[in-house]
Scaffold this motif. Structure first.
Motif, mmCIF file in Angstrom:
data_model
loop_
_atom_site.group_PDB
_atom_site.id
_atom_site.type_symbol
_atom_site.label_atom_id
_atom_site.label_comp_id
_atom_site.label_asym_id
_atom_site.label_seq_id
_atom_site.Cartn_x
_atom_site.Cartn_y
_atom_site.Cartn_z
ATOM 1 N N UNK A 430 0.816 -1.393 0.007
ATOM 2 C CA UNK A 430 0.063 -0.077 0.034
ATOM 3 C C UNK A 430 0.933 1.338 -0.054
ATOM 4 N N UNK A 431 1.647 1.362 -0.902
ATOM 5 C CA UNK A 431 2.582 2.577 -1.113
ATOM 6 C C UNK A 431 2.284 4.004 -1.179
ATOM 7 N N UNK A 432 0.895 3.901 -1.687
ATOM 8 C CA UNK A 432 0.004 5.194 -1.975
ATOM 9 C C UNK A 432 -0.810 5.444 -0.681
ATOM 10 N N UNK A 433 -1.014 4.626 0.629
ATOM 11 C CA UNK A 433 -1.679 4.621 1.633
ATOM 12 C C UNK A 433 -3.059 4.848 1.336
ATOM 13 N N UNK A 434 -3.576 4.127 0.549
ATOM 14 C CA UNK A 434 -5.182 3.707 0.135
ATOM 15 C C UNK A 434 -5.935 3.561 1.420
ATOM 16 N N UNK A 435 -5.123 2.854 2.207
ATOM 17 C CA UNK A 435 -5.919 2.608 3.585
ATOM 18 C C UNK A 435 -6.197 3.795 4.267
ATOM 19 N N UNK A 436 -5.484 5.024 4.108
ATOM 20 C CA UNK A 436 -5.789 6.232 4.860
ATOM 21 C C UNK A 436 -6.599 7.312 4.116
ATOM 22 N N UNK A 437 -7.100 6.784 3.227
ATOM 23 C CA UNK A 437 -8.468 7.589 2.490
ATOM 24 C C UNK A 437 -9.640 7.782 3.230
ATOM 25 N N UNK A 438 -9.977 8.950 3.119
ATOM 26 C CA UNK A 438 -11.511 9.193 3.927
ATOM 27 C C UNK A 438 -12.526 9.844 3.103
ATOM 28 N N UNK A 439 -13.694 9.917 3.525
ATOM 29 C CA UNK A 439 -14.712 10.633 2.756
ATOM 30 C C UNK A 439 -15.430 11.420 4.111
ATOM 31 N N UNK A 440 -15.868 12.655 3.559
ATOM 32 C CA UNK A 440 -16.570 13.639 4.526
ATOM 33 C C UNK A 440 -18.152 13.675 4.083
ATOM 34 N N UNK A 455 -17.962 11.836 9.260
ATOM 35 C CA UNK A 455 -16.499 11.466 8.499
ATOM 36 C C UNK A 455 -16.516 9.880 8.535
ATOM 37 N N UNK A 456 -16.020 9.377 7.344
ATOM 38 C CA UNK A 456 -16.129 7.629 7.248
ATOM 39 C C UNK A 456 -14.632 7.556 6.628
ATOM 40 N N UNK A 457 -14.306 6.067 6.780
ATOM 41 C CA UNK A 457 -13.091 5.663 6.156
ATOM 42 C C UNK A 457 -13.705 5.132 4.804
ATOM 43 N N UNK A 458 -12.844 5.556 3.747
ATOM 44 C CA UNK A 458 -13.004 5.042 2.551
ATOM 45 C C UNK A 458 -12.758 3.280 2.312
ATOM 46 N N UNK A 459 -13.547 2.536 2.450
ATOM 47 C CA UNK A 459 -13.180 1.139 2.344
ATOM 48 C C UNK A 459 -14.322 0.247 1.940
ATOM 49 N N UNK A 460 -14.360 -1.067 1.519
ATOM 50 C CA UNK A 460 -15.268 -2.011 0.876
ATOM 51 C C UNK A 460 -16.345 -2.370 2.014
ATOM 52 N N UNK A 461 -16.076 -2.399 3.367
ATOM 53 C CA UNK A 461 -16.912 -2.521 4.317
ATOM 54 C C UNK A 461 -17.077 -1.415 5.325
ATOM 55 N N UNK A 462 -18.380 -1.095 5.576
ATOM 56 C CA UNK A 462 -18.536 0.338 6.360
ATOM 57 C C UNK A 462 -18.016 0.034 7.693
ATOM 58 N N UNK A 463 -17.569 1.215 8.185
ATOM 59 C CA UNK A 463 -16.978 1.345 9.476
ATOM 60 C C UNK A 463 -17.489 0.765 10.569
ATOM 61 N N UNK A 478 -9.813 8.761 13.926
ATOM 62 C CA UNK A 478 -9.155 9.926 14.249
ATOM 63 C C UNK A 478 -7.551 9.878 13.938
ATOM 64 N N UNK A 479 -6.973 8.548 14.475
ATOM 65 C CA UNK A 479 -5.693 8.254 13.939
ATOM 66 C C UNK A 479 -5.380 8.419 12.284
ATOM 67 N N UNK A 480 -6.345 7.721 11.782
ATOM 68 C CA UNK A 480 -5.896 8.249 10.202
ATOM 69 C C UNK A 480 -6.059 9.566 9.954
ATOM 70 N N UNK A 481 -7.273 10.345 10.293
ATOM 71 C CA UNK A 481 -7.364 11.751 9.910
ATOM 72 C C UNK A 481 -6.113 12.611 10.505
ATOM 73 N N UNK A 482 -5.614 12.647 11.528
ATOM 74 C CA UNK A 482 -4.636 13.363 11.730
ATOM 75 C C UNK A 482 -3.319 12.926 10.975
#
Length: 754
Positions: A430-440, A455-463, A478-482
């Motif tokens: 995950x070099x582009x840090x797709x796991x850190x993508x979020x949506x508002x 605020x939600x994490x952008x991922x296949x399964x809901x938070x 919050x850890x991702x958003x920071x």
């Protein structure tokens, strides 16, 4: 000019103070005693005591600039009638927020209030804004306190208002008006049997409303058990130490977890005296109006047996498997409200989520969705591992993957592959840090702007499916958003949960990450086993001859008699007697060793047997309705053929099912009316009800068991159809709703004898 001066009730949009030293300050919108160095803020949802601010913070050389938004329309719209009463109606929160507390002191004879206003978010905000300025120093912030405690504090706040006349006058000018701050002459709770379905905070507000007289009206009062009578007594303020000491003591102990409370409630002598006091209450304060006219109207009950097609049966049994409901003899006993809802919907219609043309297409959609679910869970598990690696939490959190022993081989293999992958490898994947993508999200599901962006994490399964607990979900977000999304970081920082729970202890992050990984591992194992069960049903449905020629792995004889075969949750099939004796010794599948209690057996014959009643071919437009709704439509056709003047009411509980029923009836050429579900649709609703009662063409009216069963008079109808049983927290609540629904038709004014 007068319009340039501040007026009571103005919305303060922004307030800026420029001091001689050149500094800018505004008042903190959440009522903090400190001044914030923010230039302006949007306080459309916040009330500010401007005069109090000036008294506290004014100094020489200070310039104050205030921008306000002012309501120019009147708060109350009078409507004249023929009677002498003055009635104030608050049907929606829009009506309520415009009223000042002093408006309630006008000479109204009756105030009609919807219970939906009590406990709504605006009510919670208003309660918080009222309590904090008066009681913050004594009790601290009221956020997170139980509603019962907030109501107790509110009564203390009202006492403080009476200490000075200026305090009271300021409170009377405040809005919206908190009804529980007033003392009423009489409170009437209409259809109070529905209080069992109210959320806790609404019940607490209703119990807090002070009145000299408290009445409750209901056609089906919940008085069947001692607990039900106690609920009514508490709501109506019946029990006191003087009149009913044992009821008072029982109400205290019912909410306690202490051993002495349980001992008191279990004592037989206390039970007897409590029962006697409950009987006294029923005898002294309960009044019943009976009518010989109503009793003379007989009720003829009919049950319509519906036999599913093989595909519908497969879909229903799959839903039972996915909710761990296997023993058909126990029916829905022990099932949660959500489980019963899912199964009742599947029993009524094969597919409410997608527009499947028929049950066969719905079966294919079901298999597609189950395979997609597995793929999404795999992607989510890899994404979660990459996120943990980027947060330097992988080595601490990965052990939770093995906390659950996977029963499915493919799930176990994939989970171990994820576990063995190192932290650096996950970072490289995950070099582009797709796991850190979020949506508002700025808008809710209805397209309306949210009061606070979500605020939600952008991922296949809901938070919320990965992190069911709010505090864990917030920690991860919050850890991702920071680290990636400053705007999301700002939104999450403003939440109370941020300072109260999740951000105090750094150990919350690895714990939250571990919980998420374990939830995903369990979900992946469950999804694989669900797909296997689906595949096993499909194999039996499509290839019965092959199934007959296979051998039972217990007795090694052919499975030639379908009536003697059962399927376990893992989808393996055995002779009934063979597997029963094996499971009684060891509750595991004899073939794959998966956990399988004896009650988890389901009949193969029910899965593969084709309904004999569906032999005649149906056109495509009717196949989409399903067996049960077709039976409803055909029964109504029979009723109308026998009695052209008949009118029928159909009760369902869920909007999506109601729409399916309407489509089925329209497909059979039956005229059907539906009540509007939109807010503030009272006029349209009245038009529909009038049309049903007066129009000769109107034949069927669709109503909700939960929202429209009480309060309406529908004596024009002479047939009542329940598509499914009412789903409620308790059996007594469900029965009460159904009795109320029937009472809408069986009452004075009904012209039919039965």
């Amino acid at each position: 000019k007068e319009e340039k001066r501040l007026q009571v009730g103005d919305y303060v949009y922004s307030m800026t103070i420029k001091l001689a030293e050149g500094e800018y300050f505004v008042r903190d919108p959440f009522g903090s005693e400190e001044l914030s160095q923010t230039v302006s803020f949007n306080s459309r949802q916040t009330r500010i005591d401007v005069q109090g601010f000036l008294d506290e913070a004014s100094r020489a050389g200070c310039t104050l600039h205030i921008v306000v938004e002012r309501e120019k329309t009147p708060r109350m719209k009078p409507s004249r009638g023929e009677g002498p009463f003055r009635i104030l109606t608050m049907a929606t929160t829009s009506d309520w927020v415009r009223l000042k507390l002093g408006d309630l002191l006008e000479s109204f004879n009756v105030v009609l209030v919807s219970t939906g206003i009590l406990g709504c978010q605006q009510h919670m905000d208003r309660l918080r804004d009222t309590l904090n300025p008066w009681l913050r120093e004594e009790y601290g912030n009221v956020y997170g306190k139980l509603m019962s405690i907030r109501q107790k504090r509110l009564h203390e706040c009202v006492d403080k208002w009476h200490e000075k006349d200026c305090f009271l006058q300021a409170a009377l000018r405040s809005s919206p008006a908190l009804l529980e701050t007033m003392w009423w002459n009489r409170i009437v709770l209409d259809e109070f049997h529905e209080t069992e379905s109210w959320i806790t905070k609404v019940r607490e507000v209703m119990k807090s409303l002070g009145a000299t007289h408290r009445w409750g009206l209901s056609g089906t009062p919940p008085l069947d058990t001692t607990d039900a009578v106690l609920e009514v007594a508490e709501l109506l303020w019946y029990a006191t130490d003087a009149t009913a000491p044992f009821m008072t003591e029982a109400l205290k102990h019912r909410k306690s977890q202490k051993q002495e409370a349980r001992t008191w409630l279990a004592d037989e002598e206390n039970k007897k005296k409590l029962h006697d006091e409950c009987q006294t209450m029923i005898r002294d304060v309960v009044r019943q109006n009976s009518s010989q006219l109503v009793e003379a109207i007989t009720v003829q009950e009919h049950e319509e047996f519906v036999q599913f097609t093989a595909q519908e049966r497969l879909i229903y049994r799959q839903a039972c498997h996915d909710h761990n409901m296997f023993d058909e003899q126990l029916a829905y006993e022990g099932a949660s409200v959500n489980t019963r809802e899912a199964l009742l919907k599947r029993c009524a219609h094969f597919c409410l989520e997608t527009e499947a043309g028929d049950a066969g297409e719905a079966v294919r959609f079901l298999g597609r969705d189950k395979r997609a679910r597995i793929e999404h869970l795999r992607q989510q598990l890899e994404l979660e591992a990459s996120r943990a690696a980027h947060l330097s939490m992988w080595e601490k959190a990965k052990h939770s993957l093995l906390a659950h022993k996977a029963q499915h081989a493919e799930a176990e293999k994939f989970i171990h592959e994820v576990y063995r992958t190192g932290e650096q490898a996950w970072k490289e994947k995950d070099p582009e840090k797709k796991s850190f993508e979020m949506q508002i999200e700025l808008y809710d599901k209805d397209g309306l702007p949210r009061i606070r962006p979500e605020v939600r994490l952008k991922q296949p399964i809901r938070d919320d499916q990965v992190y069911p607990r709010l505090n864990f979900r917030h920690v991860i977000q919050h850890a991702v958003a920071r680290r990636s999304v400053p705007r999301a970081d700002q939104i999450l920082s403003e939440l109370q949960v941020c300072s109260q729970i999740c951000c105090r202890d750094p150990q919350h992050l690895p714990v939250a990450m571990s919980v998420g990984l374990q939830v995903l591992a369990v979900s992946l194992d469950t999804a694989h086993r669900s797909l296997d069960f689906y595949t096993g049903q499909m194999r039996g449905l499509s290839d019965m001859e092959t199934l007959r020629n296979e051998q039972c792995s217990v007795c090694l004889t052919p499975k030639d008699d379908l009536a003697d075969l059962v399927m376990l949750p893992c989808s393996h099939i055995f002779h009934r007697d063979c597997v029963r004796s094996a499971l009684e010794t060891n509750p595991k599948c004899p073939y794959c060793r998966a956990h399988a209690p004896p009650k988890s057996m389901s009949s193969v014959l029910l899965e593969v047997e084709v309904a004999t009643s569906a032999a005649e071919p149906l056109p495509p437009e009717l196949r989409s309705h399903g067996s049960k709704l077709l039976a409803v439509a055909r029964r109504l056709q029979t009723i109308r053929a026998e009695d052209p003047k008949a009118k029928a009411i159909i009760f369902v509980q869920w909007q999506e099912l109601e729409n399916k029923v309407a489509q089925a009836l329209q497909g059979h050429g039956l005229p059907v009316l539906q009540l509007p579900r939109a807010k503030n649709a009272g006029r349209e609703m009245a038009t529909v009800m009038k049309s049903f009662t007066t129009s000769k063409e109107a034949f069927v009216l669709l109503l909700s068991l939960e929202h429209a069963a009480s309060g309406s008079n529908l004596t024009a109808a002479n047939h009542v159809i329940f598509v499914h049983p009412m789903n409620a927290d308790t059996l007594s609540s469900a029965v009460a709703y159904e009795r109320q629904a029937l009472a809408r038709v069986r009452r004075v004014g009904q012209e039919r004898a039965e």
